[in-house]
Write an enzyme that holds these catalytic residues in place. Sequence first.
Site, PDB file in Angstrom:
ATOM      1  N   ARG A   1      -2.387  -6.097  -8.319  1.00 38.02           N
ATOM      2  CA  ARG A   1      -1.352  -7.095  -8.046  1.00 38.02           C
ATOM      3  C   ARG A   1      -1.345  -8.215  -9.078  1.00 38.02           C
ATOM      4  O   ARG A   1      -0.321  -8.639  -9.545  1.00 38.02           O
ATOM      5  CB  ARG A   1      -1.563  -7.730  -6.659  1.00 38.02           C
ATOM      6  CG  ARG A   1      -1.115  -6.868  -5.532  1.00 38.02           C
ATOM      7  CD  ARG A   1      -1.741  -7.288  -4.238  1.00 38.02           C
ATOM      8  NE  ARG A   1      -3.174  -7.051  -4.266  1.00 38.02           N
ATOM      9  CZ  ARG A   1      -3.949  -7.064  -3.198  1.00 38.02           C
ATOM     10  NH1 ARG A   1      -3.443  -7.361  -2.026  1.00 38.02           N
ATOM     11  NH2 ARG A   1      -5.231  -6.814  -3.303  1.00 38.02           N
TER      12      ARG A   1
ATOM     13  N   SER B   1      -3.206  -7.480   3.072  1.00 35.10           N
ATOM     14  CA  SER B   1      -3.368  -7.349   4.521  1.00 35.10           C
ATOM     15  C   SER B   1      -3.780  -8.683   5.128  1.00 35.10           C
ATOM     16  O   SER B   1      -3.281  -9.079   6.193  1.00 35.10           O
ATOM     17  CB  SER B   1      -4.428  -6.302   4.847  1.00 35.10           C
ATOM     18  OG  SER B   1      -4.045  -5.061   4.359  1.00 35.10           O
TER      19      SER B   1
ATOM     20  N   LYS C   1     -17.116  -6.568   7.107  1.00 43.97           N
ATOM     21  CA  LYS C   1     -15.902  -7.334   7.419  1.00 43.97           C
ATOM     22  C   LYS C   1     -15.526  -7.198   8.887  1.00 43.97           C
ATOM     23  O   LYS C   1     -15.607  -6.113   9.450  1.00 43.97           O
ATOM     24  CB  LYS C   1     -14.737  -6.774   6.599  1.00 43.97           C
ATOM     25  CG  LYS C   1     -14.471  -7.493   5.301  1.00 43.97           C
ATOM     26  CD  LYS C   1     -13.046  -7.155   4.856  1.00 43.97           C
ATOM     27  CE  LYS C   1     -12.926  -6.977   3.357  1.00 43.97           C
ATOM     28  NZ  LYS C   1     -11.689  -6.333   2.960  1.00 43.97           N
TER      29      LYS C   1
ATOM     30  N   HIS D   1       0.841  -1.200   0.000  1.00 42.25           N
ATOM     31  CA  HIS D   1       0.000   0.000   0.000  1.00 42.25           C
ATOM     32  C   HIS D   1       0.881   1.258   0.000  1.00 42.25           C
ATOM     33  O   HIS D   1       0.622   2.212  -0.722  1.00 42.25           O
ATOM     34  CB  HIS D   1      -0.864   0.074   1.268  1.00 42.25           C
ATOM     35  CG  HIS D   1      -1.929  -0.978   1.390  1.00 42.25           C
ATOM     36  ND1 HIS D   1      -2.088  -1.747   2.516  1.00 42.25           N
ATOM     37  CD2 HIS D   1      -2.901  -1.381   0.535  1.00 42.25           C
ATOM     38  CE1 HIS D   1      -3.121  -2.559   2.362  1.00 42.25           C
ATOM     39  NE2 HIS D   1      -3.631  -2.373   1.171  1.00 42.25           N
TER      40      HIS D   1
END
Length: 161
Positions: free
Chosen positions: A90, A128, A41, A17
């Site tokens: 990514r 993460s 979440k 990040h």
Amino acid sequence: MKVAIYPGSFDPITNGHMDIVNRASKIFDKVIVAVLINGGKTSMFTLEERVELIKDSLIKNEKVVVDSFTGLLTDYIKENNIDVIVKGLRAVSDFESEFQMATMNRKLNENAETFFLTTDMKYAHLSSSLVKEVFRLGGNIEDFVSKPVLNAMIEKEVKDE
Ligand code: ADP
């Protein structure tokens, strides 16, 4: 003056990040790192903790500010006169959901343009959630997160025991 927003859950912020923030700050005049309030979440860190950890991790840069928001990203960018949404890519798997999201955002607000930066290959494996999993299993995550994040994760784990 071009203002960009880099939204995410940042639970917690990783070196991947941070690389995107630094690179975006070379392209735009201002970068708002915005933590999403994501009711669905379950997170490791509270919203306030995530914001603090971003502030503690990023190299001081007057072009970068940290904020949080709830609701639709397209409403936030309209209210705050933001020009561009920055996202990191990514892998092909990121592309699919990001493409959908970018298309939806433009449907909701025709001025909502998304700008993609491809990951530095050093960070292509970083997320993460993977960092949290490796940490829980006792793996070394020093290369993946900043010192303040590592310390906060150790503290959390001690508290949870
Ligand atoms: P994560 O996917 O790690 O849970 P977020 O939801 O906080 O992270 O991600 C916010 C944005 O940062 C997304 O656009 C995501 O693709 C991007 N991102 C996350 N990790 C990396 C990385 N290692 N390299 C480049 N971009 C990344």
